[in-house]
Design a protein around this motif. Structure first.
Motif, PDB file in Angstrom:
ATOM      1  N   GLU A  26      65.164-113.873  13.113  1.00 24.64           N
ATOM      2  CA  GLU A  26      66.616-113.853  12.899  1.00 24.64           C
ATOM      3  C   GLU A  26      67.167-115.274  12.794  1.00 24.64           C
ATOM      4  OE1 GLU A  26      68.345-109.859  14.936  1.00 24.64           O
ATOM      5  OE2 GLU A  26      67.360-111.283  16.284  1.00 24.64           O
ATOM      6  N   ILE A  27      66.632-116.205  13.572  1.00 28.01           N
ATOM      7  CA  ILE A  27      67.057-117.601  13.461  1.00 28.01           C
ATOM      8  C   ILE A  27      66.728-118.138  12.078  1.00 28.01           C
ATOM      9  CG2 ILE A  27      66.610-119.955  14.277  1.00 28.01           C
ATOM     10  CD1 ILE A  27      68.466-118.342  16.100  1.00 28.01           C
ATOM     11  N   GLU A  28      65.547-117.819  11.560  1.00 31.67           N
ATOM     12  CA  GLU A  28      65.184-118.270  10.213  1.00 31.67           C
ATOM     13  C   GLU A  28      66.130-117.681   9.174  1.00 31.67           C
ATOM     14  OE1 GLU A  28      62.997-120.650   9.397  1.00 31.67           O
ATOM     15  OE2 GLU A  28      62.905-120.883  11.578  1.00 31.67           O
ATOM     16  N   GLU A  29      66.532-116.436   9.375  1.00 32.24           N
ATOM     17  CA  GLU A  29      67.478-115.808   8.458  1.00 32.24           C
ATOM     18  C   GLU A  29      68.839-116.506   8.503  1.00 32.24           C
ATOM     19  OE1 GLU A  29      69.380-111.373   7.584  1.00 32.24           O
ATOM     20  OE2 GLU A  29      67.542-111.562   8.761  1.00 32.24           O
ATOM     21  N   LEU A  30      69.300-116.841   9.699  1.00 29.14           N
ATOM     22  CA  LEU A  30      70.579-117.544   9.834  1.00 29.14           C
ATOM     23  C   LEU A  30      70.520-118.934   9.202  1.00 29.14           C
ATOM     24  CD1 LEU A  30      71.627-116.555  13.469  1.00 29.14           C
ATOM     25  CD2 LEU A  30      72.747-115.862  11.330  1.00 29.14           C
ATOM     26  N   GLU A  32      68.734-119.769   6.617  1.00 28.37           N
ATOM     27  CA  GLU A  32      68.795-119.572   5.163  1.00 28.37           C
ATOM     28  C   GLU A  32      70.210-119.196   4.720  1.00 28.37           C
ATOM     29  OE1 GLU A  32      67.265-119.156   1.143  1.00 28.37           O
ATOM     30  OE2 GLU A  32      66.915-120.415   2.908  1.00 28.37           O
ATOM     31  N   ILE A  33      70.894-118.404   5.522  1.00 26.93           N
ATOM     32  CA  ILE A  33      72.282-118.042   5.211  1.00 26.93           C
ATOM     33  C   ILE A  33      73.159-119.290   5.167  1.00 26.93           C
ATOM     34  CG2 ILE A  33      74.320-116.913   6.204  1.00 26.93           C
ATOM     35  CD1 ILE A  33      72.345-114.637   7.059  1.00 26.93           C
ATOM     36  N   LEU A  34      72.984-120.183   6.135  1.00 26.18           N
ATOM     37  CA  LEU A  34      73.762-121.423   6.123  1.00 26.18           C
ATOM     38  C   LEU A  34      73.409-122.287   4.911  1.00 26.18           C
ATOM     39  CD1 LEU A  34      73.952-122.509   9.872  1.00 26.18           C
ATOM     40  CD2 LEU A  34      75.852-121.914   8.361  1.00 26.18           C
ATOM     41  N   ARG A  35      72.139-122.323   4.566  1.00 25.09           N
ATOM     42  CA  ARG A  35      71.720-123.097   3.397  1.00 25.09           C
ATOM     43  C   ARG A  35      72.397-122.590   2.132  1.00 25.09           C
ATOM     44  NH1 ARG A  35      67.959-123.583  -0.695  1.00 25.09           N
ATOM     45  NH2 ARG A  35      67.327-121.403  -0.498  1.00 25.09           N
ATOM     46  N   LEU A  36      72.686-121.289   2.101  1.00 21.19           N
ATOM     47  CA  LEU A  36      73.299-120.667   0.924  1.00 21.19           C
ATOM     48  C   LEU A  36      74.825-120.661   0.974  1.00 21.19           C
ATOM     49  CD1 LEU A  36      70.851-117.626   0.622  1.00 21.19           C
ATOM     50  CD2 LEU A  36      70.936-119.640  -0.875  1.00 21.19           C
ATOM     51  N   SER A  37      75.409-121.285   1.974  1.00 24.34           N
ATOM     52  CA  SER A  37      76.873-121.299   2.113  1.00 24.34           C
ATOM     53  C   SER A  37      77.546-121.926   0.892  1.00 24.34           C
ATOM     54  CB  SER A  37      77.279-122.091   3.360  1.00 24.34           C
ATOM     55  OG  SER A  37      76.839-121.466   4.528  1.00 24.34           O
ATOM     56  N   PRO A  38      78.743-121.451   0.558  1.00 22.61           N
ATOM     57  CA  PRO A  38      79.473-122.025  -0.572  1.00 22.61           C
ATOM     58  C   PRO A  38      80.169-123.333  -0.196  1.00 22.61           C
ATOM     59  CG  PRO A  38      80.761-120.270   0.423  1.00 22.61           C
ATOM     60  CD  PRO A  38      79.440-120.305   1.154  1.00 22.61           C
ATOM     61  N   SER A  39      80.339-124.192  -1.191  1.00 20.89           N
ATOM     62  CA  SER A  39      81.114-125.430  -1.008  1.00 20.89           C
ATOM     63  C   SER A  39      81.657-125.859  -2.360  1.00 20.89           C
ATOM     64  CB  SER A  39      80.243-126.546  -0.414  1.00 20.89           C
ATOM     65  OG  SER A  39      79.120-126.812  -1.243  1.00 20.89           O
ATOM     66  N   SER A  40      82.749-126.587  -2.352  1.00 23.64           N
ATOM     67  CA  SER A  40      83.359-127.068  -3.595  1.00 23.64           C
ATOM     68  C   SER A  40      82.349-127.885  -4.393  1.00 23.64           C
ATOM     69  CB  SER A  40      84.591-127.911  -3.266  1.00 23.64           C
ATOM     70  OG  SER A  40      85.171-128.427  -4.450  1.00 23.64           O
ATOM     71  N   ILE A  41      82.240-127.614  -5.682  1.00 27.37           N
ATOM     72  CA  ILE A  41      81.288-128.203  -6.630  1.00 27.37           C
ATOM     73  C   ILE A  41      79.850-128.147  -6.110  1.00 27.37           C
ATOM     74  CG2 ILE A  41      83.035-129.666  -7.747  1.00 27.37           C
ATOM     75  CD1 ILE A  41      81.628-132.111  -6.355  1.00 27.37           C
ATOM     76  N   ASN A  42      79.580-127.240  -5.175  1.00 26.75           N
ATOM     77  CA  ASN A  42      78.246-127.134  -4.554  1.00 26.75           C
ATOM     78  C   ASN A  42      77.854-128.457  -3.888  1.00 26.75           C
ATOM     79  OD1 ASN A  42      75.921-125.732  -3.805  1.00 26.75           O
ATOM     80  ND2 ASN A  42      74.812-126.279  -5.666  1.00 26.75           N
ATOM     81  N   SER A  43      78.847-129.104  -3.264  1.00 23.67           N
ATOM     82  CA  SER A  43      78.669-130.455  -2.714  1.00 23.67           C
ATOM     83  C   SER A  43      77.742-130.504  -1.509  1.00 23.67           C
ATOM     84  CB  SER A  43      80.026-131.046  -2.345  1.00 23.67           C
ATOM     85  OG  SER A  43      80.751-130.146  -1.519  1.00 23.67           O
ATOM     86  N   GLN A  44      77.742-129.465  -0.672  1.00 20.05           N
ATOM     87  CA  GLN A  44      76.838-129.345   0.484  1.00 20.05           C
ATOM     88  C   GLN A  44      76.787-130.613   1.354  1.00 20.05           C
ATOM     89  OE1 GLN A  44      73.033-127.216  -0.811  1.00 20.05           O
ATOM     90  NE2 GLN A  44      73.875-127.847  -2.792  1.00 20.05           N
ATOM     91  N   PRO A  45      77.939-131.095   1.824  1.00 19.24           N
ATOM     92  CA  PRO A  45      77.951-132.358   2.588  1.00 19.24           C
ATOM     93  C   PRO A  45      77.712-132.135   4.077  1.00 19.24           C
ATOM     94  CG  PRO A  45      80.180-131.620   2.274  1.00 19.24           C
ATOM     95  CD  PRO A  45      79.293-130.577   1.631  1.00 19.24           C
ATOM     96  N   TRP A  46      76.677-131.402   4.417  1.00 16.60           N
ATOM     97  CA  TRP A  46      76.526-130.917   5.789  1.00 16.60           C
ATOM     98  C   TRP A  46      75.117-131.040   6.330  1.00 16.60           C
ATOM     99  CZ3 TRP A  46      78.892-126.152   3.171  1.00 16.60           C
ATOM    100  CH2 TRP A  46      77.974-125.571   2.285  1.00 16.60           C
ATOM    101  N   LYS A  47      75.066-130.859   7.635  1.00 19.68           N
ATOM    102  CA  LYS A  47      73.797-130.692   8.346  1.00 19.68           C
ATOM    103  C   LYS A  47      74.064-129.694   9.469  1.00 19.68           C
ATOM    104  CE  LYS A  47      71.222-134.318   8.953  1.00 19.68           C
ATOM    105  NZ  LYS A  47      70.054-134.020   8.085  1.00 19.68           N
ATOM    106  N   PHE A  48      73.115-128.753   9.656  1.00 22.08           N
ATOM    107  CA  PHE A  48      73.239-127.728  10.690  1.00 22.08           C
ATOM    108  C   PHE A  48      72.074-127.895  11.655  1.00 22.08           C
ATOM    109  CE2 PHE A  48      74.643-125.896   6.578  1.00 22.08           C
ATOM    110  CZ  PHE A  48      75.996-125.807   6.834  1.00 22.08           C
ATOM    111  N   ILE A  49      72.377-128.075  12.925  1.00 23.18           N
ATOM    112  CA  ILE A  49      71.325-128.327  13.918  1.00 23.18           C
ATOM    113  C   ILE A  49      71.258-127.151  14.888  1.00 23.18           C
ATOM    114  CG2 ILE A  49      70.502-129.897  15.709  1.00 23.18           C
ATOM    115  CD1 ILE A  49      72.129-132.114  14.294  1.00 23.18           C
ATOM    116  N   PHE A  50      70.122-126.467  14.899  1.00 25.67           N
ATOM    117  CA  PHE A  50      69.908-125.336  15.799  1.00 25.67           C
ATOM    118  C   PHE A  50      69.236-125.851  17.067  1.00 25.67           C
ATOM    119  CE2 PHE A  50      70.830-123.150  12.003  1.00 25.67           C
ATOM    120  CZ  PHE A  50      71.063-121.812  12.281  1.00 25.67           C
ATOM    121  N   VAL A  51      69.907-125.650  18.191  1.00 25.81           N
ATOM    122  CA  VAL A  51      69.401-126.171  19.465  1.00 25.81           C
ATOM    123  C   VAL A  51      69.026-125.008  20.378  1.00 25.81           C
ATOM    124  CG1 VAL A  51      69.892-127.632  21.459  1.00 25.81           C
ATOM    125  CG2 VAL A  51      70.943-128.176  19.242  1.00 25.81           C
ATOM    126  N   SER A  52      67.731-124.915  20.692  1.00 25.63           N
ATOM    127  CA  SER A  52      67.269-123.925  21.678  1.00 25.63           C
ATOM    128  C   SER A  52      66.601-124.613  22.862  1.00 25.63           C
ATOM    129  CB  SER A  52      66.298-122.934  21.035  1.00 25.63           C
ATOM    130  OG  SER A  52      65.169-123.612  20.499  1.00 25.63           O
TER     131      SER A  52
END
Length: 199
Positions: A26-30, A32-52
């Motif tokens: 489920e974490i791997e699915e989440l 991938e969902i974040l990787r597919l998130s929409p952004s203006s002009i597909n800019s993707q100016p982000w980083k998502f850090i999963f902390v366990s």
């Protein structure tokens, strides 16, 4: 479940069951969902850090004001970061985006002040938040979005370079007696006619 029903049942979790963890699949699915998130002009100016990692999670919890216990008890903490170096961002889009998207940025965004450009970048990360919370609800995973954190301390703990922390989301599974869940406490929302206008 229909999305309207997910909207009615989803809520900001206040108490987590610390013994119940989200599966690796489920974490791997989440992710991938974040990787597919929409952004203006597909800019993707982000980083998502999963902390366990419990040690790191506890360090972050201690610089999260009233959110400390939620973070410690949750299965994972997801930290949402925006790129904070404009040159790095421009390098990224020049390497990855089509000419039209880069042209839009150069014409409409790049002439703005540094503060306005960084604000635009941060807005894209907020788009991913709604996407993520809805995904969690669809997977029966509880969540707590939180801006009540010390961003600079997060940056230090996570050793961020060219990125800055905007907010975090605790995810996991609620304690059955969590008093904030809709079956115990009704959702409080403004009336439709106060917030929606039809022309």
């Amino acid at each position: 479940m229909k999305f309207i029903n997910l909207s009615k049942s989803r809520y900001t979790t206040k108490k987590y069951n610390p013994s119940k963890k989200i599966s690796d699949n489920e974490i791997e699915e989440l992710k991938e969902i974040l990787r597919l998130s929409p952004s203006s002009i597909n800019s993707q100016p982000w980083k998502f850090i999963f902390v366990s990692n419990e040690e790191i999670k506890n360090q972050l919890a201690e610089v999260s004001y009233f959110n400390e216990l939620k973070i410690k008890d949750a299965s994972h903490l997801v930290v949402f970061c925006a790129i904070d170096d404009i040159q790095s961002f421009e390098n990224q889009i020049n390497e990855n985006l089509p000419e039209g998207a880069v042209g839009y940025y150069n014409q409409f965004i790049k002439p703005l002040s540094e503060q306005e450009i960084k604000s635009w970048l941060k807005h894209q990360v907020y788009l991913s938040l709604g996407y993520f919370l809805s995904a969690c609800a669809s997977m029966s995973i509880d969540s707590t979005p939180m801006e009540g954190i010390k961003s600079n301390e997060y940056n230090t703990i996570l050793d961020l370079k060219n990125y800055t922390t905007l907010f975090a989301v605790a995810i996991g599974y609620r304690e059955q007696n969590d008093p904030n869940q809709p079956k115990i406490k009704n959702k409080s929302r403004l009336q439709m006619e106060e917030i929606v206008k039809v022309l």
